[in-house]
Scaffold this active site. Structure first.
Site, PDB file in Angstrom:
ATOM      1  N   GLY A  15       0.774  -1.234   0.000  1.00 33.24           N
ATOM      2  CA  GLY A  15       0.000   0.000   0.000  1.00 33.24           C
ATOM      3  C   GLY A  15       0.804   1.282   0.000  1.00 33.24           C
ATOM      4  O   GLY A  15       0.314   2.314   0.463  1.00 33.24           O
ATOM      5  N   ILE A  96      -7.484  -9.195 -11.806  1.00 33.46           N
ATOM      6  CA  ILE A  96      -8.102  -8.612 -12.996  1.00 33.46           C
ATOM      7  C   ILE A  96      -9.615  -8.803 -12.871  1.00 33.46           C
ATOM      8  O   ILE A  96     -10.079  -9.928 -12.658  1.00 33.46           O
ATOM      9  CB  ILE A  96      -7.558  -9.288 -14.273  1.00 33.46           C
ATOM     10  N   HIS A 113       0.731   1.193 -13.179  1.00 34.54           N
ATOM     11  CA  HIS A 113       1.524   0.034 -13.605  1.00 34.54           C
ATOM     12  C   HIS A 113       3.010   0.413 -13.560  1.00 34.54           C
ATOM     13  O   HIS A 113       3.380   1.501 -14.029  1.00 34.54           O
ATOM     14  CB  HIS A 113       1.131  -0.385 -15.033  1.00 34.54           C
TER      15      HIS A 113
END
Ligand code: GAR
Length: 211
Positions: A15, A96, A113
Site C-alpha cells: 500500500g 483482474i 503500472h
C-alpha cells in the site's frame, strides 16, 4: 464540500501507492477527491493498516473465497456501488476484474503500472516480475504509467507516464524502489486529481488534459 468525489482504492499488498494518495489528500492535492474506502483482496495486506491509521473505512473481499473471476467481479461491483464510488483506483491491486465492473465504472477506474506501457505489461506482469523482465531485456529507461482500466489488462487509455533511469547495478528491488519513489507516487495522485476534477478527455483511445 458539495462536489466532493468518493475515491475507493483497491489494494492487495503493502500500500505505498495508497499512502501516496493519503498524503496527497492531506496536502489538498486530490482536488475534490476524498478517499472514502479501501478494499483489499487480501485480509493481511499492510495497506489495510495504513487505511485504519488514517480513519479510512476498509473492506476485505478475498479473491480465494469466490469460485471464479465472474462472481468476484460481481461482488466487487456491488461493493463499489454500495460505497458510492465516483473514482476507483487500483493501487497495487493484483486481480483482474471482468467487464461487469469495467463497464459499470467505465472511465472512472485507473491503475498504476510499474513500467512504460506498452512495455512489460499485460497478464502476468505485476509487482517485482515487471522489473525482472525489464532488467532481463536490458532497457536503459523504465518508469510508470497511470491508465484507465478496461476489461483488457493494462490496455486502457494512458493518462500519465514518467520515465526513470535504469542503472547497471540495479536489482529488481532497487529498480522497483526507484520507480515507486520517482514515478508512481508522483503520477498516481496527479492523475487521480485530474480525474476528480473532470479534466481528462478521452478521444479515439487517447487522453487529453483540459487546461
Ligand atoms: C506497485 O509497484 C504497483 O505499480 C504494482 O505493484 C506495486 C504495489 O505496491 N502494480 C502492478 O504491478 C499491477 N500490474 P504498493 O502496494 O506498495 O502500492
Amino acid at each position: 464540500m458539495s462536489n466532493a468525489k468518493n475515491i475507493v482504492v483497491l489494494v492487495s499488498g503493502g500500500g505505498t501507492n495508497l499512502q501516496a494518495l493519503i498524503d496527497a489528500e492531506a496536502c489538498g492535492e486530490l482536488g475534490p477527491g476524498k478517499i472514502s474506502c479501501v478494499i483489499s483482496s487480501k485480509a493481511d495486506a499492510y495497506a489495510l493498516t495504513r487505511a485504519e491509521n488514517n480513519n479510512i473505512k476498509t473492506r476485505v473481499l478475498v479473491r480465494k473465497e469466490y469460485a471464479d473471476i465472474a462472481s468476484y467481479s460481481k461482488a466487487m461491483r456491488d461493493a463499489l456501488i454500495e460505497e458510492k464510488a465516483d473514482v476507483v483506483v487500483y493501487a497495487g491491486f493484483m486481480t483482474i476484474l471482468d467487464e461487469n465492473v469495467c463497464d459499470a465504472f467505465a472511465n472512472k477506474m485507473v491503475n498504476v503500472h510499474p513500467a512504460l506501457i506498452p512495455s512489460f505489461c499485460g497478464k502476468g506482469y505485476y509487482g517485482l516480475h515487471v522489473h525482472e523482465e525489464a532488467l532481463k531485456k536490458g532497457v536503459k529507461v523504465s518508469g510508470a504509467t497511470v491508465h484507465f482500466v478496461t476489461a483488457e489488462c493494462d490496455a486502457g487509455p494512458i493518462i500519465l507516464q514518467k520515465a526513470v533511469e535504469v542503472l547497471d547495478n540495479d536489482t529488481p528491488e532497487t529498480l522497483q524502489k526507484r520507480i515507486m519513489e520517482q514515478a508512481e507516487w508522483k503520477i498516481l495522485p496527479q492523475a487521480v486529481k485530474l480525474l476528480c476534477e473532470d479534466k481528462i478527455i478521452i478521444k479515439d483511445g487517447k487522453t487529453f488534459i483540459k487546461d
